[in-house]
Design an enzyme around this catalytic site. Structure first.
Site, PDB file in Angstrom:
ATOM      1  N   CYS A  58       0.988  -1.133   0.123  1.00 50.21           N
ATOM      2  CA  CYS A  58      -0.054  -0.270   0.072  1.00 50.21           C
ATOM      3  C   CYS A  58       0.872   1.323  -0.144  1.00 50.21           C
ATOM      4  CB  CYS A  58      -0.999   0.129   1.174  1.00 50.21           C
ATOM      5  SG  CYS A  58      -0.239  -0.440   2.655  1.00 50.21           S
ATOM      6  N   GLY A  59       2.094   1.096  -0.944  1.00 53.56           N
ATOM      7  CA  GLY A  59       2.890   2.504  -0.727  1.00 53.56           C
ATOM      8  C   GLY A  59       3.650   2.805   0.399  1.00 53.56           C
TER       9      GLY A  59
END
Length: 286
Positions: free
Chosen positions: A88-89
């Site tokens: 998720c980055g």
């Protein structure tokens, strides 16, 4: 240069990865919409509860609840909400950086710190970070209920009630929009007073039948509602960040496939040229 066969194998591998990231992007988009709906449904309750508590904190009460009293900060607690999964980055990394920076300020003032991580990534980080972990929760899924959090939250409330904590904060990623999720630190205890606009129009409540009984229930429910809202906001932020990260990964895979296809074509052309050269050389020798 790698052989044409090796390059072709690599292209196939990248294409498989691209299919996975594309599927994850679509799943995250679907989950994000549902998470946004849950967040939008619970946000008005959390915001109005915050306003009511702000008025309570401003009021002149016949019974002074411990959650309204400001004590010297000798021990600070953080409820840190992160994700159970990765991909998720920089969502979790940015959140942890903000917590570490805030913790450093408190330690410089001589305060001790303890944590209540929520989410597997948060549990993993703070167990290795070195701080005291008083309680934790993970595996809440994409649609947690308030009941899933009450036990964990009340461990921290009990510590505050017993004087083992003098400040309690919640840290989570606030959902702004699909492209923006902001890590925030909000004070839970002692109760933060209302902003200037509300404070300029103060009023007192009349508590029936008993102020202590009403405030005990109200203030506990306030803390629980704010933690629940933080968890819901963080889930929406997680799915949005994952959707964006997987889209970027899918696009990058497409660019890599194009680059590898060019290399493959050159390798294939070189192999054909070499074969033709060998045929011509053989014919000339005959």
């Amino acid at each position: 240069m790698a052989s044409a066969k090796e390059i072709k194998t690599k292209i196939a591998s990248v294409k498989n990865t691209q299919k996975i990231t594309s599927a994850m992007e679509m799943v995250a988009a679907s989950k994000m919409r549902r998470a946004q709906e849950r967040m939008a449904a619970s946000r008005p309750y959390a915001e109005n509860m915050r306003k009511v508590i702000g008025h309570v904190a401003q009021g002149t009460l016949e019974y002074k609840h411990p959650y309204l009293e400001v004590r010297d900060a000798k021990r600070v607690g953080y409820i840190v909400v992160a994700t159970d999964r990765g991909l998720c980055g920089g969502l979790n990394v940015n959140l942890f950086k903000k917590v570490v920076s805030d913790v450093k300020k408190w330690k410089e003032q001589g305060a001790d710190v303890e944590f209540c991580p929520i989410g597997a990534r948060s549990v993993q980080f703070f167990k290795s970070f070195g701080g005291e972990v008083s309680a934790h929760a993970s595996g809440l899924g994409d649609a947690p209920k308030l009941a899933d959090l009450i036990g964990t939250v009340r461990v921290m409330l009990k510590a505050y009630n017993e004087g083992k904590l003098d400040r309690l904060y919640i840290v989570f990623n606030k959902f702004v929009n699909t492209m923006t999720q902001t890590p925030v630190i909000e004070q839970l205890l002692p109760l933060p007073k209302s902003d200037e606009e509300v404070a300029s129009y103060p009023w007192d409540y009349i508590y029936e039948p008993d102020p202590k009984e009403v405030l005990d229930l109200l203030l506990t429910r306030y803390v629980e509602s704010q933690v629940y809202q933080g968890v819901v906001e963080n889930i929406a932020s997680e799915q949005a960040a994952r959707m964006v990260a997987m889209k970027a990964a899918t696009d990058n895979a497409g660019e890599m496939i194009d680059d590898l296809q060019l290399v493959y074509n050159k390798a294939r052309q070189a192999a054909i040229t070499q074969e033709l050269s060998e045929i011509v050389s053989g014919a000339a020798a005959v």
